[in-house]
Design an enzyme around this catalytic site. Structure first.
Site, PDB file in Angstrom:
ATOM      1  CB  ALA A 166      -0.910  -0.010   1.237  1.00 46.82           C
ATOM      2  NE  ARG A 202      -1.575   1.392   5.644  1.00 44.46           N
ATOM      3  CZ  ARG A 202      -2.494   0.711   4.992  1.00 44.46           C
ATOM      4  NH1 ARG A 202      -3.095   1.274   3.944  1.00 44.46           N
ATOM      5  NH2 ARG A 202      -2.826  -0.515   5.341  1.00 44.46           N
ATOM      6  CE1 TYR A 203       2.174  -0.180   6.450  1.00 43.53           C
ATOM      7  CE2 TYR A 203       0.899  -1.076   4.627  1.00 43.53           C
ATOM      8  CZ  TYR A 203       1.047  -0.827   5.983  1.00 43.53           C
ATOM      9  OH  TYR A 203       0.075  -1.219   6.856  1.00 43.53           O
ATOM     10  CB  THR A 204       6.043   2.065  -1.245  1.00 47.60           C
ATOM     11  OG1 THR A 204       4.909   2.782  -1.767  1.00 47.60           O
ATOM     12  CG2 THR A 204       5.703   0.597  -1.125  1.00 47.60           C
TER      13      THR A 204
END
Length: 808
Positions: free
Chosen positions: A103, A105-107
């Site tokens: 997602a 928001r993580y990368t």
């Protein structure tokens, strides 16, 4: 309904599905890159959260969902999707195995250097800009990018209404060189352009079979090609396997699924049912397909190509949007490579011209200001007085403009200065800048007036891009082959290349170039000098990358490792610790390393122990040996392996002890036995001492060379004290096995034999000598060491304790 559908279809064609021929990008890709550039998410800066990028693009540029933006950005960061990624991703951005990106928001992500080159000069009025859907005059997006990279370098695909496109990737260096050639010869034929661009160049590699399909899409923009995986044969003593190292442009998950499906359907009888995926991010693709014992590798590979996705057909349809200069692309058209690259060249000339015009305009504007500053610097004192006497700055500006005949722009610059700035005006500085600007203006005007000069400058910039971003081709174009041509032989995974295997005193193995210790000299004359960087060698053997290395341990165990697994280094670099390559016990060390290319019944591994025992076993007994090792020679308590060698079962052995005794006996007296035996007596140690060396004297080469090998062979003897000599092998009469040896050299007190070795006159050695805590390797030629009879004490050849001798 028809009007609404026509509007929808036009929107899909022009604003969503098809790439522009000038930059090779779809609108969503262009908006992502332009938005990241405007926000300064550059390659030279830290990455930012992908959620920040997605939010920026949605809020300012792209009136669609976040999924479409993030998927497009993630694809542009995947090296297995894009031939040259335009975004540098950090974190899980997906994999070749079909895994989806994490997602947003993580990368994290940022622009790649290539993307910055693609958008270079966008701020210099080179492309048209228009307000985004946000209708904010401060937020604008380009109709197309300057596109310094040709549109067929990266792949692209899309489905519009009534149209679709599928564009293969190509090698950047090849395409750029073709564009440079087209600038001089825009009427080149497809055959001529194919001398520059071989064909598609997929990020996963692979092999294109035949060139007819390539010619088709190069000519018309539409064609069909066959792509095969790169499959090699890997043979180990235990098994044979087909190794897939490069795959067609298809996910590894789909490829593996097709293979498993074919195996379950019993269409691949030559394969074991086990498929192993040993791929990783560092070494790339490695899919192991183990062959059955009786399987024909070539026939099994043909079945694999026929029944699985190791061979696929790809259809290309190169449809781009075209448009006039400074107008958005609105006309979809299917084009061949020559027409497309000529159009792109025209776009580059237009961008270069507009950039030059912009630079000229800015230089002229600056020159106009500088000329006013030169006048201001020359009259700084009077201008200060005008400021002081004037009612306000506006009155001062009018007075300065009238008195010194300045323009409004020039007077505004001076009037906007403080009095201290006016007094510090440097006339010489502005005079130099004026000269530089005048020179620059002349150069820019020359470029605009002379088309050949402009194109020449454009070529230099293209060549610089090749130097900066060009790389080697990954996909092989097999022009001579045909999809129905039977495969006669599967190439080996490791090409047979010669190398040296070094075994060092700190228990490390390393592979070296075959000429690592070859003497260097002028005019063909060898110059032998002390060798540095040999990392305290214990043994040096010649091998090939397809050989296996038998490692005989001090405990009597034997391990084996493929030579291609040993890291190739230089003499000065450290090797791989042997405990990391083999599974050894803590108190166990390797005594001898022996390269083996085949496990023949008529060759033998012969192991000598320090107490004088010897065991001879056929090499075929060791075929199943691996890094775990197997127990071989059973040793008595306190005994250890002294050395080991490979014999052909037809010559003689020469065994030496540290107290200067040597025994020569025939191979016929040594019976072959299986693994696990205790061996038999090789030499009787009646006077004490331990075995330090054993050599094998093969009688067969003497017949082949039509010479008596026993008359030209010497036994080189070296003592710890640095004395050495050569003794003719004839001085050692053959005796019975298990008898006492004869005196080899007269030893002074507290000295002992370090090593003996059979030599010819043209041999060269490394003498490893202790040098404090370190070691020094000294090169000696056998011809430079004197020959004496057995009882002689020899002569000193080096100073310092000798550890061992190594034949080069």
């Amino acid at each position: 309904m028809s009007q609404a559908f026509a509007t929808y279809g036009l929107s899909v064609v022009t604003d969503r599905a098809l790439p522009d021929a000038r930059d090779g990008l779809k609108p969503v890709q262009r908006r992502i890159l332009a938005g990241m550039l405007d926000a300064r998410y550059l390659a030279s800066r830290p990455t930012v959260k992908s959620a920040e990028v997605v939010g920026l693009i949605l809020g300012n540029y792209h009136p669609h969902g976040d999924v479409s933006v993030y998927e497009a950005a993630a694809r542009m960061s995947q090296p297995f999707t894009m031939r040259y990624p335009l975004i540098e991703g950090q974190g899980n951005m997906g994999s070749e195995d079909g895994d989806a990106p994490a997602a947003y928001r993580y990368t994290e992500m940022r622009l790649s250097p290539l993307a910055e080159a693609l958008m270079a000069d966008i701020e210099r009025d080179t492309v048209p800009l228009h307000p985004t859907y946000k209708q904010d005059p401060k937020v604008q997006e380009p109709d197309y990018l300057p596109g310094r990279i040709p549109p067929i370098v990266n792949p692209s695909s899309g489905i519009a209404v009534g149209l679709s496109t599928n564009i293969p990737p190509h090698n950047l260096g090849e395409v750029m060189r073709a564009c440079i050639a087209l600038l001089d010869h825009p009427d080149m034929t497809v055959e001529q352009i194919m001398t520059y661009i071989q064909g598609p160049d997929f990020s996963q590699g692979g092999r294109v079979i035949g060139i007819d399909g390539i010619k088709d899409y190069f000519t018309t923009g539409k064609g069909r090609i066959i792509v095969r995986a790169d499959v090699r044969l890997e043979e180990t003593p235990r098994s044979r396997s087909l190794i897939v190292t490069q795959i067609p442009p298809i996910g590894r998950d789909k490829l593996k699924t097709s293979i498993v499906k074919a195996i379950n359907a019993r269409k691949l009888e030559g394969l074991m049912p086990d498929l192993r995926d040993e791929s990783d991010t560092e070494k790339g693709t490695r899919i192991v397909l183990e062959l059955r014992k009786d399987a024909d590798a070539a026939q099994t590979l043909m079945q694999l190509f026929k029944e699985t996705d190791l061979q696929i057909a790809l259809s290309f349809q190169m449809v781009f949007l075209f448009g006039e200069s400074m107008q958005p692309g609105r006309q979809p058209k299917q084009v061949g490579v020559v027409e497309l690259l000529n159009y792109w060249n025209g776009h580059q000339i237009d961008v270069f011209t507009r950039r030059t015009q912009y630079d000229l305009r800015k230089a002229q504007e600056r020159l106009h200001v500088v000329e006013g500053l030169v006048i201001g610097a020359a009259n700084a004192e009077q201008i200060v007085k005008i400021f002081q006497q004037a009612e306000d700055r506006t009155a001062a500006r009018r007075e300065i403009e009238a008195r010194y005949k300045l323009t409004a722009i020039q007077s505004d610059v001076i009037a906007s200065m403080t009095l201290s700035q006016v007094t510090r005006l440097d006339s010489s500085k502005y005079a130099r800048e004026r000269e530089e600007l005048q020179t620059r203006i002349q150069e820019l005007q020359y470029l605009l007036a002379d088309r050949k000069a402009l194109i020449s400058a454009l070529k230099k910039e293209m060549q610089q891009l090749i130097k900066q971003f060009g790389d080697e081709r990954r996909t092989i174009i097999d022009a001579e082959n045909h999809v129905l041509t039977p495969i006669e032989k599967v190439e080996s995974l490791h090409e047979r290349e010669p190398l040296l295997i070094g075994f060092t005193r700190n228990n490390a193995l390393k592979a070296l170039p075959i000429d690592a210790y070859r003497p260097k000299g002028k005019n063909g004359n060898a110059v032998y000098t002390p060798v540095r960087g040999d990392e305290q060698l214990r043994q040096l053997v010649a091998a090939t990358t397809q050989d296996y290395l038998l490692c005989v341990c001090s405990s009597g165990r034997v391990c084996q490792i493929a030579t291609h697994r040993i890291p190739v280094t230089t003499r000065s670099q450290k090797g791989e610790l042997i405990h990391d390559l083999l599974r050894l016990s803590p108190n166990e060390e390797v005594v001898s390393v022996l390269p083996v290319d085949a496990y023949d019944e008529d060759r033998y591994l012969v192991i000598f122990s320090a107490s004088g025992k010897v065991k001879k076993s056929p090499l075929s007994e060791y075929k199943a040996t691996d890094v775990d090792g197997i127990q071989d020679m059973k040793l008595a308590d306190g005994d250890t392996v002294a050395t080991a060698l490979i014999s052909y079962g037809r010559g003689e052995y020469v065994v030496s002890t540290d107290n200067a005794l040597t025994l020569r006996f025939s191979d016929e007296q040594l019976r072959s036995q299986g693994r696990g035996g205790q061996g038999v007596a090789a030499i009787a140690l009646n006077k004490g001492g331990t075995v330090v060396s054993a050599s094998y004297l093969d009688s067969e080469p003497a017949i082949e060379a039509d010479r008596d090998i026993f008359s030209v062979t010497n036994l080189l003897v070296v003592t710890e004290g640095g004395k050495a000599k050569k003794v003719p092998i004839g001085q050692f009469a053959p005796k019975g096995r298990a008898t006492a040896g004869v005196l080899t050299i007269e030893l002074p007190a507290n000295d002992h034999v370090v090593q003996t070795m059979l030599t010819q006159e043209d041999d060269t050695f490394l003498i490893i000598v202790a040098n404090g805590k370190n070691e020094q390797a000294i090169v000696k030629k056998a011809a430079d060491i004197k020959t004496f009879l057995r009882p002689h004490a020899g002569e000193a050849i080096v100073t310092g304790p000798v550890h061992r001798i190594i034949k080069l």
